[in-house]
Design a protein around this motif. Sequence first.
Motif, PDB file in Angstrom:
ATOM      1  N   THR A 174       0.868  -1.182  -0.005  1.00  0.00           N
ATOM      2  CA  THR A 174      -0.068  -0.025   0.074  1.00  0.00           C
ATOM      3  C   THR A 174       1.051   1.235  -0.112  1.00  0.00           C
ATOM      4  O   THR A 174       1.853   1.386   0.970  1.00  0.00           O
ATOM      5  CB  THR A 174      -0.980  -0.105   1.123  1.00  0.00           C
ATOM      6  N   LEU A 175       0.643   2.194  -0.862  1.00  0.00           N
ATOM      7  CA  LEU A 175       1.463   3.420  -0.975  1.00  0.00           C
ATOM      8  C   LEU A 175       0.563   4.314  -1.031  1.00  0.00           C
ATOM      9  O   LEU A 175      -0.597   4.487  -1.626  1.00  0.00           O
ATOM     10  CB  LEU A 175       2.233   3.168  -2.149  1.00  0.00           C
ATOM     11  N   THR A 176       1.114   5.517  -0.777  1.00  0.00           N
ATOM     12  CA  THR A 176       0.353   7.104  -1.007  1.00  0.00           C
ATOM     13  C   THR A 176       1.247   7.726  -2.010  1.00  0.00           C
ATOM     14  O   THR A 176       2.307   8.026  -1.691  1.00  0.00           O
ATOM     15  CB  THR A 176       0.197   7.858   0.391  1.00  0.00           C
ATOM     16  N   ALA A 177       0.551   8.089  -3.278  1.00  0.00           N
ATOM     17  CA  ALA A 177       1.278   8.659  -4.282  1.00  0.00           C
ATOM     18  C   ALA A 177       0.779  10.404  -3.925  1.00  0.00           C
ATOM     19  O   ALA A 177      -0.122  10.637  -3.768  1.00  0.00           O
ATOM     20  CB  ALA A 177       1.029   8.417  -5.431  1.00  0.00           C
ATOM     21  N   LEU A 178       2.062  11.164  -4.107  1.00  0.00           N
ATOM     22  CA  LEU A 178       1.961  12.628  -4.052  1.00  0.00           C
ATOM     23  C   LEU A 178       2.423  13.402  -5.239  1.00  0.00           C
ATOM     24  O   LEU A 178       3.525  12.883  -5.591  1.00  0.00           O
ATOM     25  CB  LEU A 178       2.696  12.718  -2.747  1.00  0.00           C
ATOM     26  N   ARG A 179       1.657  14.129  -5.788  1.00  0.00           N
ATOM     27  CA  ARG A 179       2.207  15.204  -6.730  1.00  0.00           C
ATOM     28  C   ARG A 179       3.036  16.098  -6.262  1.00  0.00           C
ATOM     29  O   ARG A 179       2.856  16.889  -5.137  1.00  0.00           O
ATOM     30  CB  ARG A 179       0.857  15.735  -7.614  1.00  0.00           C
ATOM     31  N   THR A 180       4.277  16.088  -6.477  1.00  0.00           N
ATOM     32  CA  THR A 180       5.493  17.083  -5.991  1.00  0.00           C
ATOM     33  C   THR A 180       5.920  17.819  -7.071  1.00  0.00           C
ATOM     34  O   THR A 180       5.806  17.445  -8.351  1.00  0.00           O
ATOM     35  CB  THR A 180       6.467  16.286  -5.280  1.00  0.00           C
ATOM     36  N   PRO A 181       6.707  19.025  -6.738  1.00  0.00           N
ATOM     37  CA  PRO A 181       7.375  19.739  -8.006  1.00  0.00           C
ATOM     38  C   PRO A 181       8.291  18.899  -8.888  1.00  0.00           C
ATOM     39  O   PRO A 181       8.714  19.012  -9.918  1.00  0.00           O
ATOM     40  CB  PRO A 181       8.156  20.742  -7.003  1.00  0.00           C
ATOM     41  N   GLU A 182       8.789  17.686  -8.299  1.00  0.00           N
ATOM     42  CA  GLU A 182       9.439  16.855  -9.244  1.00  0.00           C
ATOM     43  C   GLU A 182       8.586  15.756  -9.788  1.00  0.00           C
ATOM     44  O   GLU A 182       9.272  15.032 -10.482  1.00  0.00           O
ATOM     45  CB  GLU A 182      10.383  15.810  -7.923  1.00  0.00           C
ATOM     46  N   GLY A 183       7.471  15.669  -9.683  1.00  0.00           N
ATOM     47  CA  GLY A 183       6.560  14.900 -10.334  1.00  0.00           C
ATOM     48  C   GLY A 183       5.960  13.874  -9.418  1.00  0.00           C
ATOM     49  O   GLY A 183       6.030  14.081  -7.915  1.00  0.00           O
ATOM     50  N   TRP A 184       5.305  12.796  -9.692  1.00  0.00           N
ATOM     51  CA  TRP A 184       4.576  11.949  -8.603  1.00  0.00           C
ATOM     52  C   TRP A 184       5.486  11.212  -7.876  1.00  0.00           C
ATOM     53  O   TRP A 184       6.854  10.735  -8.517  1.00  0.00           O
ATOM     54  CB  TRP A 184       3.794  10.987  -9.457  1.00  0.00           C
ATOM     55  N   ARG A 185       5.813  11.240  -6.638  1.00  0.00           N
ATOM     56  CA  ARG A 185       6.446  10.403  -5.570  1.00  0.00           C
ATOM     57  C   ARG A 185       5.630   9.742  -4.732  1.00  0.00           C
ATOM     58  O   ARG A 185       4.460  10.151  -4.302  1.00  0.00           O
ATOM     59  CB  ARG A 185       7.633  11.467  -4.926  1.00  0.00           C
ATOM     60  N   PHE A 186       6.340   8.702  -4.165  1.00  0.00           N
ATOM     61  CA  PHE A 186       5.641   7.951  -2.934  1.00  0.00           C
ATOM     62  C   PHE A 186       5.858   8.644  -1.712  1.00  0.00           C
ATOM     63  O   PHE A 186       7.116   8.694  -1.294  1.00  0.00           O
ATOM     64  CB  PHE A 186       5.794   6.465  -2.712  1.00  0.00           C
ATOM     65  N   ALA A 187       4.834   9.038  -0.788  1.00  0.00           N
ATOM     66  CA  ALA A 187       5.185   9.602   0.477  1.00  0.00           C
ATOM     67  C   ALA A 187       5.006   8.461   1.595  1.00  0.00           C
ATOM     68  O   ALA A 187       5.547   8.825   2.718  1.00  0.00           O
ATOM     69  CB  ALA A 187       4.034  10.550   0.543  1.00  0.00           C
ATOM     70  N   SER A 188       4.340   7.306   1.225  1.00  0.00           N
ATOM     71  CA  SER A 188       4.583   6.422   2.049  1.00  0.00           C
ATOM     72  C   SER A 188       4.432   4.843   1.467  1.00  0.00           C
ATOM     73  O   SER A 188       3.913   5.007   0.220  1.00  0.00           O
ATOM     74  CB  SER A 188       3.120   6.331   3.098  1.00  0.00           C
ATOM     75  N   PHE A 189       5.051   3.922   2.229  1.00  0.00           N
ATOM     76  CA  PHE A 189       5.075   2.637   1.525  1.00  0.00           C
ATOM     77  C   PHE A 189       4.881   1.526   2.910  1.00  0.00           C
ATOM     78  O   PHE A 189       5.419   1.725   3.732  1.00  0.00           O
ATOM     79  CB  PHE A 189       6.500   2.339   1.035  1.00  0.00           C
ATOM     80  N   GLN A 190       3.966   0.731   2.580  1.00  0.00           N
ATOM     81  CA  GLN A 190       3.699  -0.612   3.508  1.00  0.00           C
ATOM     82  C   GLN A 190       3.816  -1.792   2.889  1.00  0.00           C
ATOM     83  O   GLN A 190       2.979  -2.049   2.222  1.00  0.00           O
ATOM     84  CB  GLN A 190       2.317  -0.079   4.384  1.00  0.00           C
ATOM     85  N   ASN A 191       4.357  -2.662   3.283  1.00  0.00           N
ATOM     86  CA  ASN A 191       4.722  -4.059   2.500  1.00  0.00           C
ATOM     87  C   ASN A 191       4.172  -5.014   3.729  1.00  0.00           C
ATOM     88  O   ASN A 191       4.692  -5.246   4.604  1.00  0.00           O
ATOM     89  CB  ASN A 191       6.100  -4.134   2.150  1.00  0.00           C
ATOM     90  N   SER A 192       3.294  -5.820   3.224  1.00  0.00           N
ATOM     91  CA  SER A 192       2.788  -6.961   4.069  1.00  0.00           C
ATOM     92  C   SER A 192       2.871  -8.300   3.154  1.00  0.00           C
ATOM     93  O   SER A 192       2.511  -8.344   2.126  1.00  0.00           O
ATOM     94  CB  SER A 192       1.337  -6.615   4.434  1.00  0.00           C
ATOM     95  N   ARG A 193       3.405  -9.516   3.693  1.00  0.00           N
ATOM     96  CA  ARG A 193       3.351 -10.602   3.315  1.00  0.00           C
ATOM     97  C   ARG A 193       1.917 -11.161   3.151  1.00  0.00           C
ATOM     98  O   ARG A 193       1.281 -10.933   4.229  1.00  0.00           O
ATOM     99  CB  ARG A 193       4.022 -11.474   4.050  1.00  0.00           C
ATOM    100  N   VAL A 194       1.660 -11.666   2.178  1.00  0.00           N
ATOM    101  CA  VAL A 194       0.125 -12.069   1.985  1.00  0.00           C
ATOM    102  C   VAL A 194       0.126 -13.586   2.711  1.00  0.00           C
ATOM    103  O   VAL A 194       1.085 -14.456   2.594  1.00  0.00           O
ATOM    104  CB  VAL A 194      -0.085 -12.544   0.396  1.00  0.00           C
ATOM    105  N   SER A 195      -0.986 -13.603   3.404  1.00  0.00           N
ATOM    106  CA  SER A 195      -1.084 -14.936   4.239  1.00  0.00           C
ATOM    107  C   SER A 195      -2.602 -15.542   3.988  1.00  0.00           C
ATOM    108  O   SER A 195      -3.300 -14.632   3.942  1.00  0.00           O
ATOM    109  CB  SER A 195      -0.562 -14.924   5.636  1.00  0.00           C
TER     110      SER A 195
END
Length: 125
Positions: free
Chosen positions: A102-123
């Motif tokens: 799960t990520l949060t994408a944010l439009r920045t002066p550099e273009g789109w960047r990710f402001a958050s990242f959460q990685n979970s193993r599928v179980s």
Amino acid sequence: MSEDITRLVERMTETWNAGDSAGYAGLFTEDADYITFFGLHLKGRKAIEETHRALFRTSVKLAEGGPAPIVRPLTGDVALVIAGGNSSVDGVPDPSRQSVITLTALRTPEGWRFASFQNSRVSRP
């Protein structure tokens, strides 16, 4: 919006598999929150780059292709992104490493960047 963000997700796999820790970290905002599958919380682009520099020396590679990420715009400048992923170790696919990210994408002066990242193993229950 969706095409730009989907390309950003693709760049995550490309830079990871190329072992490009600076390029990988550059996909995130300077103050991004990055949480690994085992709960390590990295704060900021610099920490993401430093941690991945060592990780990219291992034989873990991300699988390319797969289902398109789900991009849900929240505002004109922010989107929720849900993506799946799998990886291989020493070239051997490892289904136990399947993840949902799960990520949060944010439009920045550099273009789109990710402001958050959460990685979970599928179980499975």
